[in-house]
Structures are given as structure tokens and as C-alpha cells.
Design an enzyme around this catalytic site. Structure first.
Site, PDB file in Angstrom:
ATOM      1  N   ASP A  85       0.852  -1.192   0.000  1.00 54.08           N
ATOM      2  CA  ASP A  85       0.000   0.000   0.000  1.00 54.08           C
ATOM      3  C   ASP A  85       0.888   1.244   0.000  1.00 54.08           C
ATOM      4  O   ASP A  85       2.077   1.162  -0.297  1.00 54.08           O
ATOM      5  CB  ASP A  85      -0.967  -0.040   1.189  1.00 54.08           C
ATOM      6  CG  ASP A  85      -0.215  -0.163   2.511  1.00 54.08           C
ATOM      7  OD1 ASP A  85       0.993   0.182   2.550  1.00 54.08           O
ATOM      8  OD2 ASP A  85      -0.822  -0.614   3.506  1.00 54.08           O
ATOM      9  N   LYS A 139      -3.285  13.050 -15.016  1.00 52.49           N
ATOM     10  CA  LYS A 139      -4.318  14.051 -14.809  1.00 52.49           C
ATOM     11  C   LYS A 139      -5.534  13.383 -14.144  1.00 52.49           C
ATOM     12  O   LYS A 139      -5.637  12.173 -14.250  1.00 52.49           O
ATOM     13  CB  LYS A 139      -4.707  14.699 -16.126  1.00 52.49           C
ATOM     14  CG  LYS A 139      -5.510  13.758 -17.072  1.00 52.49           C
ATOM     15  CD  LYS A 139      -6.310  14.536 -18.050  1.00 52.49           C
ATOM     16  CE  LYS A 139      -7.779  14.458 -17.824  1.00 52.49           C
ATOM     17  NZ  LYS A 139      -8.471  13.324 -18.443  1.00 52.49           N
ATOM     18  N   HIS A 169      -1.743  13.710 -21.854  1.00 46.52           N
ATOM     19  CA  HIS A 169      -1.303  12.861 -22.963  1.00 46.52           C
ATOM     20  C   HIS A 169      -1.459  13.525 -24.334  1.00 46.52           C
ATOM     21  O   HIS A 169      -0.803  13.139 -25.286  1.00 46.52           O
ATOM     22  CB  HIS A 169      -1.958  11.468 -22.915  1.00 46.52           C
ATOM     23  CG  HIS A 169      -3.342  11.411 -23.464  1.00 46.52           C
ATOM     24  ND1 HIS A 169      -4.450  11.718 -22.732  1.00 46.52           N
ATOM     25  CD2 HIS A 169      -3.814  11.069 -24.691  1.00 46.52           C
ATOM     26  CE1 HIS A 169      -5.531  11.571 -23.480  1.00 46.52           C
ATOM     27  NE2 HIS A 169      -5.171  11.176 -24.674  1.00 46.52           N
ATOM     28  N   LYS A 173       0.916  13.782 -28.486  1.00 49.16           N
ATOM     29  CA  LYS A 173       0.392  13.464 -29.822  1.00 49.16           C
ATOM     30  C   LYS A 173       1.239  14.165 -30.881  1.00 49.16           C
ATOM     31  O   LYS A 173       1.593  15.337 -30.727  1.00 49.16           O
ATOM     32  CB  LYS A 173      -1.073  13.911 -29.938  1.00 49.16           C
ATOM     33  CG  LYS A 173      -2.003  13.040 -29.091  1.00 49.16           C
ATOM     34  CD  LYS A 173      -3.445  13.477 -29.251  1.00 49.16           C
ATOM     35  CE  LYS A 173      -4.341  12.731 -28.290  1.00 49.16           C
ATOM     36  NZ  LYS A 173      -5.171  11.717 -28.897  1.00 49.16           N
ATOM     37  N   GLU A 207     -16.233  13.008 -29.253  1.00 46.52           N
ATOM     38  CA  GLU A 207     -16.168  11.546 -29.159  1.00 46.52           C
ATOM     39  C   GLU A 207     -17.555  10.955 -29.327  1.00 46.52           C
ATOM     40  O   GLU A 207     -18.536  11.522 -28.827  1.00 46.52           O
ATOM     41  CB  GLU A 207     -15.642  11.133 -27.780  1.00 46.52           C
ATOM     42  CG  GLU A 207     -14.222  11.587 -27.517  1.00 46.52           C
ATOM     43  CD  GLU A 207     -13.749  11.163 -26.136  1.00 46.52           C
ATOM     44  OE1 GLU A 207     -13.031  10.180 -26.035  1.00 46.52           O
ATOM     45  OE2 GLU A 207     -14.132  11.830 -25.160  1.00 46.52           O
ATOM     46  N   ASP A 226     -12.578  17.113 -17.365  1.00 50.24           N
ATOM     47  CA  ASP A 226     -11.971  15.937 -18.002  1.00 50.24           C
ATOM     48  C   ASP A 226     -11.180  16.312 -19.263  1.00 50.24           C
ATOM     49  O   ASP A 226     -10.147  15.724 -19.546  1.00 50.24           O
ATOM     50  CB  ASP A 226     -13.092  14.944 -18.364  1.00 50.24           C
ATOM     51  CG  ASP A 226     -12.555  13.641 -18.928  1.00 50.24           C
ATOM     52  OD1 ASP A 226     -11.623  13.084 -18.321  1.00 50.24           O
ATOM     53  OD2 ASP A 226     -13.052  13.175 -19.978  1.00 50.24           O
ATOM     54  N   HIS A 231      -6.541  19.045 -21.802  1.00 48.31           N
ATOM     55  CA  HIS A 231      -6.187  18.785 -23.195  1.00 48.31           C
ATOM     56  C   HIS A 231      -6.466  19.976 -24.130  1.00 48.31           C
ATOM     57  O   HIS A 231      -5.608  20.382 -24.908  1.00 48.31           O
ATOM     58  CB  HIS A 231      -6.964  17.576 -23.731  1.00 48.31           C
ATOM     59  CG  HIS A 231      -6.800  16.338 -22.895  1.00 48.31           C
ATOM     60  ND1 HIS A 231      -5.638  16.031 -22.244  1.00 48.31           N
ATOM     61  CD2 HIS A 231      -7.661  15.321 -22.618  1.00 48.31           C
ATOM     62  CE1 HIS A 231      -5.787  14.874 -21.600  1.00 48.31           C
ATOM     63  NE2 HIS A 231      -7.007  14.437 -21.803  1.00 48.31           N
ATOM     64  N   LYS A 321     -19.018  13.995 -25.196  1.00 48.25           N
ATOM     65  CA  LYS A 321     -19.197  12.553 -25.373  1.00 48.25           C
ATOM     66  C   LYS A 321     -20.490  12.317 -26.168  1.00 48.25           C
ATOM     67  O   LYS A 321     -21.379  13.163 -26.174  1.00 48.25           O
ATOM     68  CB  LYS A 321     -19.341  11.868 -24.016  1.00 48.25           C
ATOM     69  CG  LYS A 321     -18.147  12.082 -23.081  1.00 48.25           C
ATOM     70  CD  LYS A 321     -17.172  10.942 -23.159  1.00 48.25           C
ATOM     71  CE  LYS A 321     -16.027  11.085 -22.188  1.00 48.25           C
ATOM     72  NZ  LYS A 321     -14.781  10.501 -22.666  1.00 48.25           N
TER      73      LYS A 321
HETATM   74  C1  BG6 Z   1      -8.865  11.330 -21.455  1.00 49.17           C
HETATM   75  C2  BG6 Z   1     -10.258  11.546 -20.948  1.00 49.17           C
HETATM   76  O1  BG6 Z   1      -7.962  12.152 -20.792  1.00 49.17           O
HETATM   77  O2  BG6 Z   1      -8.834  11.610 -22.856  1.00 49.17           O
HETATM   78  C3  BG6 Z   1     -11.257  10.680 -21.691  1.00 49.17           C
HETATM   79  O3  BG6 Z   1     -10.297  11.237 -19.555  1.00 49.17           O
HETATM   80  C4  BG6 Z   1     -11.120  10.890 -23.181  1.00 49.17           C
HETATM   81  O4  BG6 Z   1     -12.576  10.946 -21.253  1.00 49.17           O
HETATM   82  C5  BG6 Z   1      -9.676  10.771 -23.630  1.00 49.17           C
HETATM   83  O5  BG6 Z   1     -11.918   9.911 -23.826  1.00 49.17           O
HETATM   84  C6  BG6 Z   1      -9.517  11.161 -25.086  1.00 49.17           C
HETATM   85  O6  BG6 Z   1      -8.207  10.927 -25.482  1.00 49.17           O
HETATM   86  P1  BG6 Z   1      -7.856  10.456 -26.957  1.00 49.17           P
HETATM   87  O7  BG6 Z   1      -6.374  10.389 -27.003  1.00 49.17           O
HETATM   88  O8  BG6 Z   1      -8.526   9.134 -27.146  1.00 49.17           O
HETATM   89  O9  BG6 Z   1      -8.438  11.499 -27.876  1.00 49.17           O
END
Ligand code: BG6
Length: 467
Positions: A85, A139, A169, A173, A207, A226, A231, A321
Site C-alpha cells: 500500500d 491528470k 497525454h 500526440k 467523441e 476531463d 487537453h 461525449k
Molecule cells: C482522457 C479523458 O484524458 O482523454 C477521456 O479522460 C477521453 O474521457 C480521452 O476519452 C480522449 O483521449 P484520446 O487520445 O482518445 O483522444
């Protein structure tokens, strides 16, 4: 002899490790790019190292198109596992794996980031006597300004800013990284990158996916936290930043923070003019979603950057979404040509011209311009100067790139605390306003709510090549 560097994944039994981190390490191994490394999984589950390797192998078979057995065998020899833990006593058991350079990846729920940073710190893992020590944090960093600052206070008790790598992330890209190369190596581009030439900017991350079983996290977060706070805000800063003079992680990040500081503050009175939230019809019926949830599954922002370059240009950011397309792009709209030259001809009404960076599903760049339509009439059509960004090149995922950067200690594509802080500052009035009231409803598979749309409308949720 210098000990082999280690990567310790805290929370290694979770989905992030199996779905994203290990496949990224595998692809780096396959490409011969993985530096010498011991990889130690650490989690509560009472697993043996063999069980862990097996678990990871199953993940690779599930998430990779094809698994090269020789590369996997090489990687699996580097994998070990310890259960424990976040207590100091348990973490101390990691000492034997971390004699020299070591990176600690917190693949954990955000609620325990502080406890993990603290446990690692108290166990002496941040001390750099044997080599560099790094803390890699996923994140979201906080859920608002206050909690982000509190988390930072905890983390910084043991870790220096130069040791902390906050992941977003999107910064791994390819097309996002290319923004700086494209902008700052092409003189004509830099000359059109301002409010004299650009009328508006639209940044979209749409998405078709819904919750994917992540209701516990997502319902507490919503689209603004989110996607937008991190992002989209990151893509926005890369578009709007001034040219940095040298390639240096801190210089670049300082330039990005300056954009955030230049954003015209949203006030409690004008939140409606700058922010919109939506919820797709059917969200409340999703398994696990609490009844009456007000969580937004769509968020849009209209931001202004009050500086010499961008004054007056709206930046529209939207993400949602269950929309009608899975599509991510950054699009800059050119101003209409200031001329009446074609006013009295049969020329079609001039359509908008754009520079479009498509990030998902394809990675492309398109410069969409108007030319004369061949023929005896004086009429026009749109053409696109089109670049398939990765054509003929090996492609890597965002995590491949970021893990490699982290292991090499390159912080350029990680967030500095002031970037996180300023992004939260911009959004604070919106979060406060959204603590009451309700999101507007939008239909699944639609293009989302239209309120707050740019004057000429949102761009479609797919790339349409001019014919
Ligand atoms: C994540 C979010 O950080 O990024 C998700 O928590 C989202 O909700 C995702 O779907 C999208 O990332 P990518 O690289 O698939 O466009």
C-alpha cells in the site's frame, strides 16, 4: 557500477497500466528505443511477478494488433512486481529496486496522488543521492484551483518542481507536437498567425463514446474538468503562444503560461457568454450515474486572448461525449479578403478559408484556399493543400513519446504547476456558476448544443475535403 534505472508503476494492477503504459513500453522495446530499465509494478493486489507478467501479456494480446514475441520476452525479463500500500514501511520495500535513477509513475485514482507522493517522499524515494528521481503524475491535477494548490502543497513537501512530470497525454500526440515546428519554422505561417489574418480559432475534441464504465470518475468530473481544463487548454496555448527563443522546457512553458495569463477573465456575470455545458439525452439512465446528475458531458468555451497578436479573435473550445463523430482538430479561420473585386461578377459567395490540423482520427494538415474554377465562367472553388502527417513514417502513440521523454528527464511536454494553476484560474468562475442550474440537453450522435456556436457555425465533426 551505475545501477540500472528503474520505472516504478504505482497502481500497476489498474487499467491505465495494462491498456496504455505497458503497450507503450512494449512498442518502445520493439522499436529498440527503450533505454536500459527495470520496470517494477507496485499495487495492493497480492500478485506474484509471474502473475503480473501474465496479466500484462494478456493486455498486450488484447490491445496490440500483433505481438512480437521476441520483443515481449525481452520486455518481460525487465518486469517485476511487489505488492503493497502507500504506507512508508511498504514503500521502503522498493528500495532494493531503486538504487540509482528512478521514475515513479502514479497510475492511481487522483484522490490518492497526495498520499502516494507523500509515502514515496517519506520513504526517501525523492532523494537524488544515487541519481535523478522523478514523480510522474496523471491528470487531473486537482478538481479546481483550491484542490490543485492543496495537492501541490502536499506533493512539494518532498518533491521539487524539477522532479515532477505532470502528464497531459495530448502533449504526446504527434500533430500537437508538430504545431510548434510548423509555426516556428515556416516564415509565411508565422506571418499569418495573428488577428490581422485570423478571424477565429475552433478547437474540437468530439467523441462518439460515452462513459465506458467510468461513471465513478466521470460523473464527478464532467467534460470541463476531463477535457477542457487540460487537453483543450494545452492545444489552445500551443496555438496562441509567442515564439520561444530557445528550446528549453522552462522557456517554452513560460510562453504557454503567458497565454493563459492573457486570457480575458471570465466574470461571474458573463459566464453565459463564454461557457456552455450540455448533457446527452440518456446520460441519466446510464448504469451507475446518480439520478438527477447535473454533470456535463459536453462543454464549450469562448476565450479571448488580450494581447497584441490575438486581441479580438475568439478561440472556441469544445469537447463532448456521445457526439456524432470521433474527431479532434484545431482549425484557424482566415479573414475574408478585404475587397469588392468580385462583388459584381458571377463569382460564388466567397467561402471561408481555413488552416486545419486534424489530430483524430487521422493526423493531417490542410490549408484550404479559394481558386478559380476551371472554365469560361469567373467562379471559384475550394482546394486544399493536404498533408498526411505520418505518411511513410513510423507512428508512435502519445504515451510512447511521453514515457520516453519522462525516462530521459525531458520536461518540455509535461505541465508545470503554473500552467495547471492558470488553467484552473480561468475556469473558476465557470465552475462556480455551474455548481447550480442544469446543462442543456443534446441528442446522442448529434453535433452537440448550438448555443455559443461561432458566428459562422461550428465546423462539422469530420473532415470534409473540398471537391
Ligand atoms: C482522457 C479523458 O484524458 O482523454 C477521456 O479522460 C477521453 O474521457 C480521452 O476519452 C480522449 O483521449 P484520446 O487520445 O482518445 O483522444
Amino acid at each position: 557500477m551505475t545501477p540500472t534505472p528503474s520505472l516504478v508503476i504505482i497502481g500497476a494492477s489498474g487499467d491505465l497500466t495494462r491498456r496504455l503504459l505497458m503497450p507503450a513500453l512494449y512498442r518502445l522495446e520493439l522499436a529498440g528505443k527503450l533505454p536500459p530499465l527495470n520496470i517494477v509494478g507496485y499495487a495492493l493486489e497480492d500478485w506474484t511477478p509471474e502473475y503480473f507478467r501474465d496479466h500484462i501479456e494478456k493486455g498486450l494480446l488484447e490491445f496490440e494488433k500483433e505481438v512480437d514475441l521476441a520483443a515481449w520476452a525481452k520486455l518481460s525479463r525487465k518486469l517485476d512486481y511487489r505488492s503493497g500500500d502507500l504506507s512508508v514501511e511498504k514503500i521502503r520495500a522498493l528500495e532494493k529496486f531503486t538504487q540509482g535513477e528512478a521514475s515513479f509513475y502514479l497510475a492511481l485514482p487522483p484522490g490518492v496522488f497526495a498520499a502516494a507522493a507523500q509515502g514515496l517522499g517519506e520513504a526517501g524515494m525523492a532523494l537524488e543521492s544515487g541519481g535523478p528521481r522523478r514523480l510522474i503524475i496523471e491528470k487531473p491535477f486537482g478538481t479546481d484551483l483550491k484542490s490543485a494548490l492543496e495537492l501541490q502543497t502536499e506533493v512539494s513537501k518532498h518533491w521539487k518542481e524539477s522532479q515532477i512530470l505532470r502528464i497531459d497525454h495530448f502533449l504526446g500526440k504527434e500533430t500537437v507536437q508538430n504545431l510548434m515546428v510548423f509555426r516556428f519554422t515556416n516564415t509565411p505561417i508565422e506571418h499569418l498567425w495573428n488577428n490581422r489574418v485570423i478571424e477565429e480559432v475552433q478547437i474540437t475534441a468530439a467523441e462518439t463514446l460515452g462513459l465506458e464504465g467510468r461513471y465513478k470518475y466521470y460523473d464527478g468530473a464532467g467534460a470541463l474538468r476531463d477535457m477542457l481544463q487540460n487537453h483543450l487548454m494545452q492545444m489552445f496555448t500551443l496555438v496562441a503562444m509567442e515564439p520561444p527563443p530557445i528550446w528549453d522546457a522552462d522557456v517554452i512553458r513560460t510562453h504557454k503560461v503567458e497565454v493563459l495569463k492573457s486570457v480575458r477573465p471570465i466574470t461571474p456575470e458573463n459566464v453565459h457568454d463564454h461557457a456552455l455545458r450540455g448533457q446527452y439525452g440518456g446520460y441519466l439512465e446510464e448504469p451507475g450515474v446518480p439520478s438527477g446528475s447535473r454533470t456535463e458531458t459536453y462543454a464549450a468555451l469562448k476565450l479571448y486572448v488580450d494581447n497584441w497578436r490575438w486581441k479580438g479573435v475568439p478561440f472556441y473550445l469544445r469537447s463532448g461525449k456521445k457526439l456524432g463523430g470521433t474527431y479532434t482538430e484545431i482549425a484557424l479561420k482566415f479573414r475574408e479578403a478585404p475587397t469588392r473585386l468580385f462583388a459584381d461578377t458571377s463569382q460564388n459567395p466567397l467561402e471561408d478559408n481555413w488552416l486545419v490540423f486534424q489530430i483524430k482520427p487521422e493526423e493531417t494538415i490542410d490549408l484550404i484556399l479559394t481558386v478559380k474554377k476551371p472554365g469560361l465562367e469567373l467562379s471559384s472553388r475550394h482546394v486544399s493543400l493536404h498533408n498526411e502527417y505520418e505518411e511513410g513514417h513510423e507512428s508512435y502513440s502519445a504515451y510512447d513519446q511521453l514515457l520516453l521523454d519522462a525516462l530521459e528527464g525531458d520536461r518540455t511536454h509535461f505541465l508545470r504547476m503554473d500552467e495547471v494553476e492558470w488553467a484552473w484560474r480561468i475556469l473558476t468562475p465557470v465552475l462556480e456558476a455551474w455548481s447550480s442550474g442544469n446543462p442543456v440537453l443534446y441528442e446522442s450522435e448529434s453535433s452537440g448544443p448550438e448555443e455559443l456556436a461561432p458566428q459562422g457555425g461550428w465546423r462539422p465533426l469530420r473532415f470534409v475535403q473540398p471537391d
